[in-house]
Design an enzyme around this catalytic site. Structure first.
Site, PDB file in Angstrom:
ATOM      1  N   ASP A 120       0.692  -1.095   0.559  1.00  0.00           N
ATOM      2  CA  ASP A 120       0.025   0.139  -0.121  1.00  0.00           C
ATOM      3  C   ASP A 120       0.845   1.506  -0.413  1.00  0.00           C
ATOM      4  OD1 ASP A 120      -2.269   1.961   0.547  1.00  0.00           O
ATOM      5  OD2 ASP A 120      -2.608   1.141   2.716  1.00  0.00           O
ATOM      6  N   ARG A 182      -9.899 -12.427   7.149  1.00  0.00           N
ATOM      7  CA  ARG A 182      -8.753 -13.361   6.623  1.00  0.00           C
ATOM      8  C   ARG A 182      -9.767 -14.123   6.533  1.00  0.00           C
ATOM      9  NH1 ARG A 182      -4.571 -10.421   8.896  1.00  0.00           N
ATOM     10  NH2 ARG A 182      -4.366  -9.322  10.841  1.00  0.00           N
TER      11      ARG A 182
END
Ligand code: IMP
Ligand code: MG
Length: 208
Positions: A120, A182
Site C-alpha cells: 500500500d 481473513r
C-alpha cells in the site's frame, strides 16, 4: 517479472456469496481468479529461481493464505520462515510498526523471497527489507498478492505482483479489517457501516 495485467473481468459484477452479503459490498477478485493467478506467479518464480535453494519469508498475519497456496505450487527446494509485523492504527490506516516475531532461519548467502499480502504505502516493506538485508542474503525479491500503487509513499517496486487494484480498502483471503474477514475465500470490499460498527469495538493493535 513485470506485473501481469488484471483479469479481463476485474471489477465486473460478481455476486457476493449469500453468507457474506450483510458485510461485503462487492467481490473484487474471486477465489478462482486468485487460484489461477497464484499458479502463474508460481511458474514465474520457479523459472527465476531455477537451481536455487530459497528461503521464503512471509509477513504475518495477512500472508498466511496466499503463501500457503503459493508454495504448494513451487517445485523448488525451499525453507519457510515468518516475520511478525503489527501496526498500531485504526484498522484502515498504517500506524507505527511493531515486530511481533523475528526471523529464525539463517539467510546469509541465500536467495530470499519476501511475501506480503498487500503493498500500500510501502511503509511496511521499507521497514522490513533493511532488517533482512543486514543479514547478508545473496538476493531479496519481493512478492505481493495485491498492489495499490496510487497510495505509495515509499520507493518500493515489488518483483512479483498478483493483482494491481484501485485505491479501496479490501478484505479477505488473509487480509483483515480489525482482525476480521481473513477467512473470506475471495477479496472483497466491505460495506461502509461495518467500518463504523467494528471501529468502535476495535482493539488498538492491528496485525499486518
Ligand atoms: P503499507 O505498509 O502501507 O504498504 O501496508 C501494508 C500493510 O497494511 C499490509 O500488510 C496490510 O496489513 C495493511 N493494508 C494495507 N491496505 C490494506 C487493505 O486494503 N486491506 C487490508 N489491509 C491492508
Ligand atoms: Mg492488516
Amino acid at each position: 517479472m513485470r506485473p501481469k495485467p488484471n483479469p479481463k473481468n476485474f471489477g465486473a459484477k460478481i455476486p457476493v456469496p449469500p453468507r457474506w452479503r450483510r458485510d461485503v459490498e462487492k467481490v473484487l477478485i474471486t477465489d478462482r481468479q486468485i487460484a489461477r493467478r497464484i499458479k502463474s506467479l508460481a511458474r514465474q518464480i520457479e523459472r527465476d529461481y531455477q537451481g536455487r535453494d530459497i528461503v521464503v519469508i512471509a509477513l504475518l498475519n495477512g500472508t498466511v493464505l496466499f503463501l500457503a497456496d503459493l508454495i504448494r505450487h513451487l517445485s523448488l527446494p525451499l525453507r519457510l520462515d515468518f516475520i511478525g509485523v503489527s501496526s498500531y492504527g485504526t484498522g484502515v490506516t498504517s500506524g507505527d510498526l511493531v515486530f511481533t516475531k523475528e526471523l529464525r532461519l539463517d539467510v546469509r548467502g541465500r536467495d530470499v523471497l519476501l511475501g506480503d499480502d498487500i503493498l500500500d504505502t510501502g511503509k511496511t516493506l521499507s521497514r522490513v527489507l533493511p532488517k533482512i538485508k543486514i543479514l547478508k542474503p545473496r538476493r531479496i525479491r519481493t512478492c505481493v498478492l495485491l498492489d495499490k500503487p496510487t497510495r505509495r509513499m515509499e520507493k518500493i517496486v515489488p518483483d512479483y505482483v498478483g493483482f494491481t487494484i484501485p485505491d479501496a480498502f479490501v478484505v479477505g483471503y488473509g487480509l483483515d479489517f480489525a482482525e476480521r474477514y481473513r477467512n473470506l475465500p475471495f477479496i472483497g470490499v466491505l460495506r461502509p457501516h461495518i467500518y463504523h460498527e467494528l471501529r468502535e469495538g476495535a482493539g488498538l493493535i492491528h496485525g499486518a
